[in-house]
Design a protein around this motif. Structure first.
Motif, PDB file in Angstrom:
ATOM      1  N   GLU A  44       0.828  -1.207   0.000  1.00 17.24           N
ATOM      2  CA  GLU A  44       0.000   0.000   0.000  1.00 17.24           C
ATOM      3  C   GLU A  44       0.863   1.257   0.000  1.00 17.24           C
ATOM      4  N   THR A  45       1.931   1.253   0.770  1.00 11.45           N
ATOM      5  CA  THR A  45       2.838   2.407   0.798  1.00 11.45           C
ATOM      6  C   THR A  45       3.493   2.611  -0.559  1.00 11.45           C
ATOM      7  N   ASN A  46       3.965   1.522  -1.166  1.00  9.58           N
ATOM      8  CA  ASN A  46       4.586   1.619  -2.491  1.00  9.58           C
ATOM      9  C   ASN A  46       3.605   2.130  -3.534  1.00  9.58           C
ATOM     10  N   VAL A  47       2.363   1.633  -3.464  1.00  9.31           N
ATOM     11  CA  VAL A  47       1.355   2.056  -4.436  1.00  9.31           C
ATOM     12  C   VAL A  47       1.029   3.539  -4.274  1.00  9.31           C
ATOM     13  N   CYS A  48       0.851   3.970  -3.024  1.00  6.97           N
ATOM     14  CA  CYS A  48       0.549   5.384  -2.780  1.00  6.97           C
ATOM     15  C   CYS A  48       1.670   6.296  -3.275  1.00  6.97           C
ATOM     16  N   MET A  49       2.905   5.873  -3.064  1.00  9.68           N
ATOM     17  CA  MET A  49       4.041   6.715  -3.408  1.00  9.68           C
ATOM     18  C   MET A  49       4.399   6.663  -4.890  1.00  9.68           C
ATOM     19  N   TYR A  50       4.304   5.481  -5.498  1.00 12.53           N
ATOM     20  CA  TYR A  50       4.910   5.303  -6.821  1.00 12.53           C
ATOM     21  C   TYR A  50       3.950   4.936  -7.953  1.00 12.53           C
ATOM     22  N   TYR A  51       2.697   4.595  -7.633  1.00 22.37           N
ATOM     23  CA  TYR A  51       1.803   4.047  -8.660  1.00 22.37           C
ATOM     24  C   TYR A  51       1.650   4.989  -9.858  1.00 22.37           C
ATOM     25  N   ASN A  52       1.307   6.236  -9.607  1.00 26.09           N
ATOM     26  CA  ASN A  52       1.091   7.163 -10.717  1.00 26.09           C
ATOM     27  C   ASN A  52       2.352   7.403 -11.529  1.00 26.09           C
ATOM     28  N   PHE A  53       3.488   7.489 -10.848  1.00 26.09           N
ATOM     29  CA  PHE A  53       4.751   7.693 -11.554  1.00 26.09           C
ATOM     30  C   PHE A  53       5.077   6.501 -12.446  1.00 26.09           C
ATOM     31  N   ILE A  54       4.934   5.284 -11.899  1.00 30.85           N
ATOM     32  CA  ILE A  54       5.224   4.081 -12.695  1.00 30.85           C
ATOM     33  C   ILE A  54       4.239   3.971 -13.859  1.00 30.85           C
ATOM     34  N   LYS A  55       2.969   4.247 -13.588  1.00 31.61           N
ATOM     35  CA  LYS A  55       1.951   4.170 -14.640  1.00 31.61           C
ATOM     36  C   LYS A  55       2.274   5.135 -15.776  1.00 31.61           C
ATOM     37  N   GLU A  56       2.622   6.380 -15.443  1.00 29.95           N
ATOM     38  CA  GLU A  56       2.947   7.375 -16.465  1.00 29.95           C
ATOM     39  C   GLU A  56       4.205   6.992 -17.230  1.00 29.95           C
ATOM     40  N   THR A  57       5.192   6.458 -16.525  1.00 27.36           N
ATOM     41  CA  THR A  57       6.432   6.026 -17.182  1.00 27.36           C
ATOM     42  C   THR A  57       6.156   4.902 -18.161  1.00 27.36           C
ATOM     43  N   PHE A  58       5.357   3.912 -17.741  1.00 30.74           N
ATOM     44  CA  PHE A  58       4.976   2.823 -18.639  1.00 30.74           C
ATOM     45  C   PHE A  58       4.236   3.366 -19.869  1.00 30.74           C
ATOM     46  N   GLN A  59       3.295   4.281 -19.652  1.00 29.50           N
ATOM     47  CA  GLN A  59       2.512   4.831 -20.760  1.00 29.50           C
ATOM     48  C   GLN A  59       3.396   5.576 -21.758  1.00 29.50           C
ATOM     49  N   ASN A  60       4.315   6.381 -21.241  1.00 29.78           N
ATOM     50  CA  ASN A  60       5.208   7.146 -22.125  1.00 29.78           C
ATOM     51  C   ASN A  60       6.105   6.225 -22.939  1.00 29.78           C
ATOM     52  N   LEU A  61       6.649   5.207 -22.297  1.00 28.67           N
ATOM     53  CA  LEU A  61       7.529   4.262 -22.998  1.00 28.67           C
ATOM     54  C   LEU A  61       6.746   3.426 -23.999  1.00 28.67           C
ATOM     55  N   ASP A  62       5.518   3.077 -23.636  1.00 27.25           N
ATOM     56  CA  ASP A  62       4.675   2.282 -24.533  1.00 27.25           C
ATOM     57  C   ASP A  62       4.282   3.093 -25.758  1.00 27.25           C
ATOM     58  N   GLN A  63       3.899   4.353 -25.539  1.00 22.57           N
ATOM     59  CA  GLN A  63       3.488   5.215 -26.656  1.00 22.57           C
ATOM     60  C   GLN A  63       4.643   5.539 -27.593  1.00 22.57           C
ATOM     61  N   SER A  64       5.850   5.619 -27.047  1.00 18.64           N
ATOM     62  CA  SER A  64       7.019   5.905 -27.882  1.00 18.64           C
ATOM     63  C   SER A  64       7.639   4.622 -28.449  1.00 18.64           C
ATOM     64  N   LYS A  65       6.951   3.505 -28.273  1.00 18.05           N
ATOM     65  CA  LYS A  65       7.367   2.202 -28.806  1.00 18.05           C
ATOM     66  C   LYS A  65       8.684   1.701 -28.207  1.00 18.05           C
ATOM     67  N   GLN A  66       9.048   2.217 -27.039  1.00 16.61           N
ATOM     68  CA  GLN A  66      10.270   1.743 -26.390  1.00 16.61           C
ATOM     69  C   GLN A  66      10.015   0.494 -25.550  1.00 16.61           C
ATOM     70  N   ILE A  67       8.752   0.224 -25.298  1.00 12.74           N
ATOM     71  CA  ILE A  67       8.400  -0.926 -24.486  1.00 12.74           C
ATOM     72  C   ILE A  67       6.995  -1.380 -24.872  1.00 12.74           C
ATOM     73  N   ASN A  68       6.757  -2.678 -24.770  1.00 16.42           N
ATOM     74  CA  ASN A  68       5.429  -3.232 -25.012  1.00 16.42           C
ATOM     75  C   ASN A  68       4.832  -3.590 -23.656  1.00 16.42           C
ATOM     76  N   PHE A  69       3.959  -2.713 -23.157  1.00 13.48           N
ATOM     77  CA  PHE A  69       3.448  -2.900 -21.800  1.00 13.48           C
ATOM     78  C   PHE A  69       2.686  -4.206 -21.656  1.00 13.48           C
ATOM     79  N   GLU A  70       1.895  -4.577 -22.639  1.00 13.28           N
ATOM     80  CA  GLU A  70       1.107  -5.808 -22.552  1.00 13.28           C
ATOM     81  C   GLU A  70       2.018  -7.021 -22.413  1.00 13.28           C
TER      82      GLU A  70
END
Length: 264
Positions: free
Chosen positions: A177-203
């Motif tokens: 819960e602490t990790n999710v509260c602190m880092y969830y949005n940051f990790i989610k945005e990082t995944f989205q940016n990398l996925d959209q720029s084709k640097q990573i396949n999130f699925e």
């Protein structure tokens, strides 16, 4: 010779090869499983052994030991199997040999079974690849500044985590819960940016996390042990990553459903 002493489980002592000795040391990750002391000591340019390979069920049990351990579970097909041996520091080995009570024996059996299970899980998921690009996400956690983290901090009631982790896992639940509260949005945005720029396949990353979780679940029931196994796996696949960063990423996947099931 008594009937129990002559049973097939008790065979002649066999020499421990260097490879098997190393396997026992690796199994306990270099620390005595009873007192947690380090099992190697550097002296000059050499590493000296501070451990011995102990029989859990004795190779040549005394009459009192036969009586004390009668009817209890034994590991391996015979007393010389890897499953019936464990690396202990010299002090703990000596104490165990001289004080082989039912309680001490069952304690060592329990420890060995957990070690065997952890090793089986490690081998199983070691063959599971992880997108190399996820290192970008893990490393980004090391570079994040406090103001960004505060801005993206997630204010929420961890209902999804509460529905997946029982209250008996209080410390694990609080950590996630602490990790999710602190880092969830940051990790989610990082995944989205990398996925959209084709640097990573999130699925693909998410499916690899899910498969590794299911492999762990086949061998382990304890959720804390599963979480720890996944963190160690991710760390082994992402060189130079920190344990904390890997915990944050695995916590993200607990929240996003790849890790753990809803409590029935």
């Amino acid at each position: 010779m008594s009937e129990e002493q002559s049973e097939p489980y008790l065979i002649s002592r066999t020499a421990i090869t260097e490879n098997v000795d190393n396997a026992h040391l690796l199994e306990v990750e270099g620390s005595c499983p009873l007192c947690n002391s380090y099992l190697l000591m550097q002296k000059g340019k050499r590493m000296n052994k501070k451990y011995q390979i102990a029989h859990i069920y004795p190779n040549s049990p005394l009459p009192a030991e036969i009586k004390e351990l009668h009817g209890l579970e034994r590991l391996g097909n015979n007393c010389e199997d890897f499953e019936n041996k464990i690396a202990l520091c010299k002090d703990c080995h000596g104490y165990y040999d001289d004080h082989k009570t039912k309680e001490e024996y069952l304690k060592l059996i329990s420890i060995k079974k957990k070690l065997l299970k952890a090793a089986k899980v490690k081998i199983s998921i070691s063959h599971q690849d992880l997108e190399e690009e996820i290192v970008l996400v893990i490393n980004s956690l090391s570079d994040i500044d406090f103001s960004t983290l505060q801005r993206m901090k997630l204010e929420y009631q961890a209902l999804r985590i509460s529905s997946k982790i029982e209250d008996t896992y209080f410390m694990l639940k609080m950590k996630i819960e602490t990790n999710v509260c602190m880092y969830y949005n940051f990790i989610k945005e990082t995944f989205q940016n990398l996925d959209q720029s084709k640097q990573i396949n999130f699925e693909l990353v998410a499916s690899e996390i899910r498969i590794s979780f299911l492999r762990c679940e086949q061998e382990m029931e304890n959720k804390s042990e599963i979480f720890e196994a996944l963190v160690k796996w991710m760390k082994s696949k992402s060189v130079n990553s920190t344990n904390e960063a890997c915990e944050a990423v695995i916590s993200y996947f607990v929240q996003s459903c790849e890790v753990f099931h809803e409590i029935a």
